[in-house]
Motif scaffolding. Structure first.
Motif, PDB file in Angstrom:
ATOM      1  N   LYS A 155      -6.867  -0.971   3.012  1.00  0.00           N
ATOM      2  CA  LYS A 155      -5.792  -0.702   1.931  1.00  0.00           C
ATOM      3  C   LYS A 155      -5.843  -1.250   0.879  1.00  0.00           C
ATOM      4  CE  LYS A 155      -3.407   1.410   5.551  1.00  0.00           C
ATOM      5  NZ  LYS A 155      -2.866   2.907   5.429  1.00  0.00           N
ATOM      6  N   ARG A 156      -4.854  -0.870  -0.246  1.00  0.00           N
ATOM      7  CA  ARG A 156      -4.982  -1.696  -1.297  1.00  0.00           C
ATOM      8  C   ARG A 156      -3.510  -1.620  -2.015  1.00  0.00           C
ATOM      9  NH1 ARG A 156      -6.417   2.378  -6.247  1.00  0.00           N
ATOM     10  NH2 ARG A 156      -5.766   4.288  -5.456  1.00  0.00           N
ATOM     11  N   ALA A 157      -3.080  -2.656  -2.795  1.00  0.00           N
ATOM     12  CA  ALA A 157      -1.864  -3.029  -3.007  1.00  0.00           C
ATOM     13  C   ALA A 157      -2.201  -3.533  -4.579  1.00  0.00           C
ATOM     14  CB  ALA A 157      -1.004  -3.944  -2.195  1.00  0.00           C
ATOM     15  N   GLU A 171      -8.087  -5.200  -2.450  1.00  0.00           N
ATOM     16  CA  GLU A 171      -7.964  -4.563  -1.347  1.00  0.00           C
ATOM     17  C   GLU A 171      -8.087  -5.666  -0.017  1.00  0.00           C
ATOM     18  OE1 GLU A 171     -11.930  -2.817  -1.597  1.00  0.00           O
ATOM     19  OE2 GLU A 171     -11.105  -0.961  -2.856  1.00  0.00           O
ATOM     20  N   PHE A 198       0.870  -1.244  -0.200  1.00  0.00           N
ATOM     21  CA  PHE A 198       0.051   0.128  -0.011  1.00  0.00           C
ATOM     22  C   PHE A 198       0.855   1.315   0.052  1.00  0.00           C
ATOM     23  CE2 PHE A 198       0.346  -0.958   4.536  1.00  0.00           C
ATOM     24  CZ  PHE A 198       0.677   0.247   5.024  1.00  0.00           C
TER      25      PHE A 198
END
Length: 358
Positions: free
Chosen positions: A142-144, A134, A120
């Motif tokens: 969060k997201r990556a 997510e 993230f």
């Protein structure tokens, strides 16, 4: 009582380390279809006591300006910086934060370990353009990027190439941490997400192991003279990724492939606690290359994170853990700020630094 004398600790730890070695099958370098051949790495791995500094951020003092990094007890600092701080736009890089850290290292005659936080911590423009995933982290959404996403891989390669072109030749850089997208906090191997949801996004154990190896190779290509370390944790309650990752790292870099345990505590090395299944990897690294310990908590205010209910004082926690980990082959420590500046620990840390050597 002070930390064990150099002579006593050396004799005691030699016995403990031999027992640990005999209990581990050194030939069990887990089979994987990876590249062969060692890379040429010229710098010696980190050794001794380093300060584990807080993240380097815009608008904040340099990590190496902190009292802990300037202490005579340490000979280096772990510098952590978010990818987003370094890569403001596609093809544009700003390494001024890192330049400041290396200038300070020159002034202090000190060393640096570098970790560029992924996950993230990637730039927003990249998170908006890749296929993302997510998850919840410390009660926040969060997201990556998915680590196999082509857009992510393209920009990860560009970042590493630019970083290596500028910093690989820095003699004060003694360790680079491997990072990639599937890390909950951006630098440790753990990936605390819903496995079924991640599988729906394309995950299989084979896919993740392969992309880990591919991105590791990017690190090696960009930093051909710098030792590289992997932090090891279980992923989805399995040591399989850590085993494959270390096999690949060792095949590429031999004694310059390091392992870090950022859950470092002797209680965590034994079942049923969480990381006992990857502890043999750490022991193998202690035999073959180098092993970094970052403790699971600090000794000064959190001795209860080590003592399993025994009621250790802070100094007892430090002495017991350092004796155990030295006996297990740890030669490089990343100490929390509060422990470095704790005057109660000064003599013990001085003795331990002397024991480890430069």
């Amino acid at each position: 009582m002070r930390l064990l004398s150099r002579q006593r600790l050396t004799a005691w730890s030699s016995h403990v380390f031999l027992v640990g070695v005999l209990g581990f099958t050194a030939t069990a370098l887990w089979a994987a279809d990876f590249h062969d051949g060692f890379e040429s790495v010229h710098k010696s791995p980190p050794r001794g006591l380093f300060h584990s500094a807080g993240p380097t951020r815009s608008g904040a003092p340099a990590a190496l300006e902190s009292p802990a990094s300037q202490s005579a007890l340490v000979n280096g600092t772990l510098v952590r910086v978010a990818w987003s701080e370094l890569h403001p736009a596609p093809g544009q890089f700003d390494f001024s934060l890192l330049e400041r850290e290396f200038q300070q290292a020159d002034a202090l005659d000190s060393l640096i370990s570098l970790g560029v936080l992924d996950g993230f911590n990637a730039p927003t423009w990249l998170l908006d353009s890749c296929v993302d995933f997510e998850f919840m982290f410390r009660d926040e959404l969060k997201r990556a990027c998915l680590p196999w996403d082509p857009v992510y891989l393209q920009h990860k390669q560009a970042l590493l190439t630019a970083l290596g072109d500028r910093f690989d030749a820095e003699p004060r850089l003694r360790q680079l941490y491997f990072t990639y997208a599937a890390m909950t906090n951006g630098i440790e191997m753990h990936w605390h997400v819903d496995e079924a949801a991640f599988a729906a996004a394309g995950y299989t154990p084979t896919v993740l192991a392969q992309v880990y190896a591919d991105i590791f190779d990017m690190h090696v290509q960009a930093f051909p003279t710098t030792p590289i370390s992997i932090e090891v944790h279980e992923v989805f309650d399995s040591p399989a990724l850590a085993q494959a990752a270390y096999a690949h790292c060792s095949a590429r870099l031999a004694e310059h492939c390091g392992v870090a345990i950022w859950w470092c505590a002797q209680r965590m090395t034994r079942p049923p606690d969480g990381e006992s299944s990857v502890w043999p990897i750490a022991q193998q690294a202690a035999l073959s290359s180098f092993l970094t310990c970052q403790t699971i908590g600090n000794f000064s205010t959190q001795p209860d994170r080590f003592d399993e209910g025994a009621g250790w004082t802070p100094i007892e926690a430090l002495r017991n853990e350092m004796s155990f980990m030295y006996g297990s082959g740890v030669t490089h420590w990343e100490l929390w700020s509060v422990d470095v500046v704790n005057s109660e620990f000064a003599q013990d840390l001085t003795d331990y630094a002397e024991l480890l050597g430069p």
